[in-house]
Design an enzyme around this catalytic site. Structure first.
Site, PDB file in Angstrom:
ATOM      1  N   CYS A 107       0.840  -1.203   0.000  1.00 28.89           N
ATOM      2  CA  CYS A 107       0.000   0.000   0.000  1.00 28.89           C
ATOM      3  C   CYS A 107       0.878   1.257   0.000  1.00 28.89           C
ATOM      4  O   CYS A 107       1.414   1.641  -1.034  1.00 28.89           O
ATOM      5  CB  CYS A 107      -0.966  -0.052   1.174  1.00 28.89           C
ATOM      6  SG  CYS A 107      -2.310   1.156   1.058  1.00 28.89           S
ATOM      7  N   HIS A 201      -2.755  -5.871   0.473  1.00 26.76           N
ATOM      8  CA  HIS A 201      -2.231  -6.109   1.815  1.00 26.76           C
ATOM      9  C   HIS A 201      -2.182  -7.600   2.173  1.00 26.76           C
ATOM     10  O   HIS A 201      -3.101  -8.117   2.821  1.00 26.76           O
ATOM     11  CB  HIS A 201      -3.138  -5.422   2.851  1.00 26.76           C
ATOM     12  CG  HIS A 201      -3.020  -3.955   2.946  1.00 26.76           C
ATOM     13  ND1 HIS A 201      -2.075  -3.321   3.726  1.00 26.76           N
ATOM     14  CD2 HIS A 201      -3.756  -2.963   2.385  1.00 26.76           C
ATOM     15  CE1 HIS A 201      -2.232  -2.015   3.649  1.00 26.76           C
ATOM     16  NE2 HIS A 201      -3.233  -1.766   2.835  1.00 26.76           N
ATOM     17  N   GLU A 203      -0.520  -8.827   4.504  1.00 27.09           N
ATOM     18  CA  GLU A 203      -0.325  -8.939   5.950  1.00 27.09           C
ATOM     19  C   GLU A 203      -1.646  -9.017   6.724  1.00 27.09           C
ATOM     20  O   GLU A 203      -1.684  -9.480   7.861  1.00 27.09           O
ATOM     21  CB  GLU A 203       0.528  -7.779   6.482  1.00 27.09           C
ATOM     22  CG  GLU A 203      -0.156  -6.427   6.553  1.00 27.09           C
ATOM     23  CD  GLU A 203      -0.098  -5.631   5.265  1.00 27.09           C
ATOM     24  OE1 GLU A 203      -0.293  -4.404   5.306  1.00 27.09           O
ATOM     25  OE2 GLU A 203       0.128  -6.238   4.193  1.00 27.09           O
TER      26      GLU A 203
END
Length: 284
Positions: A107, A201, A203
């Site tokens: 991002c 993302h 994560e």
């Protein structure tokens, strides 16, 4: 005994924003990254820098002292060059390129990779891309690049952003795209360094994305993602139910969510590939 890999995590969120995320029940960005890197790089020795709080690096050390640098998401705006919190991060990314330390980010990370190497970022005229980035497609280069090794030609990723890469710098390889944001993944060579990054993302997990939606409720209702709190809460409830029981066929179907989101090894292929190709290979 071999030396433990030293990894710096850069979390640019201001403290008020970090507090907002935690109040909604979400892990802060650096904690998500710490868990992710420890999963893929056993024994990693991590340090965290919060550049919106302080210009001082952990232990006073520069980028060349680390085996890798990780850039989390962030809700600052990278083209706000009047903001010292932004410019100190751009300068650090440039120093890391010059030092040859491999970098990875998501991002804000892909925007940082781009701007620090001379590319451009701007507000997306389509507005916010939120929740799931649908139909991310590999470019021909992405299908061959080790960063996206193991990815299917079309996949889904978690996402939350308003800005996007509008011009990649010289030395960049464009790897993935979708209909909302042209650059969803890139690998950038600049100076002595490489920076592999995604707009989406890996994560996040489904629970943390659900809690991010809670944290952004006011903006999401105002922007028309939901008509009211009740609709948002119902959607979040389905997401959290699936997070608790990822084998529920009914919720997978209703939410249109599959293994590329629910299976950690699949969702985090990019960071596993970065560790293998950029961190461990550099240390051999």
């Amino acid at each position: 005994m071999s030396r433990r890999s030293r990894i710096l995590i850069v979390d640019g969120y201001p403290k008020a924003s970090r507090d907002e995320l935690e109040a909604a029940g979400m892990k802060t960005a650096w904690k998500l990254y710490d868990g992710m890197i420890r999963r893929h790089l056993r024994g990693a020795q991590t340090r965290v820098w919060l550049p919106s709080d302080t210009a001082d690096l952990p232990d006073g050390e520069g980028p060349g002292t680390y085996d890798g640098i990780l850039w989390t998401g962030c809700n600052l705006t990278i083209y706000h060059h009047h903001d010292d919190r932004v410019t100190r991060q751009i300068e650090f990314a440039r120093r890391a390129y010059a030092a040859g330390t491999p970098q990875f980010g998501t991002c804000w990370g892909i925007q940082m990779a781009t701007v620090a190497a001379g590319g451009e970022v701007a507000a997306n005229p389509k507005g916010r891309e939120m929740g799931l980035a649908r139909r991310i497609r590999l470019t021909p280069e992405g299908a061959r690049h080790p960063f996206l090794r193991g990815r299917t030609p079309v996949f889904t990723g978690f996402i939350s952003h308003l800005d996007m890469v509008t011009r990649l710098p010289r030395g960049a390889t464009w790897l993935a795209t979708n209909d909302f944001s042209r650059v969803q993944a890139a690998a950038i060579r600049h100076g002595r360094g490489v920076f592999w990054a995604t707009q989406y993302h890996p994560e996040y997990d489904l629970h943390d994305m659900a809690r991010l939606i809670v944290a952004r409720e006011g903006k999401l209702v105002k922007e028309g993602f939901y008509r009211n709190h009740r609709e948002l809460a119902a959607h979040v409830g389905l997401m959290e139910a699936l997070a608790r029981n990822p084998d529920r066929k009914d919720l997978r179907w209703q939410l249109d969510i599959g293994d590329d989101i629910l299976v950690t090894e699949s969702r985090q292929l990019e960071v596993a590939n970065w560790v293998s190709e950029c961190v461990l290979r550099r240390r051999r």
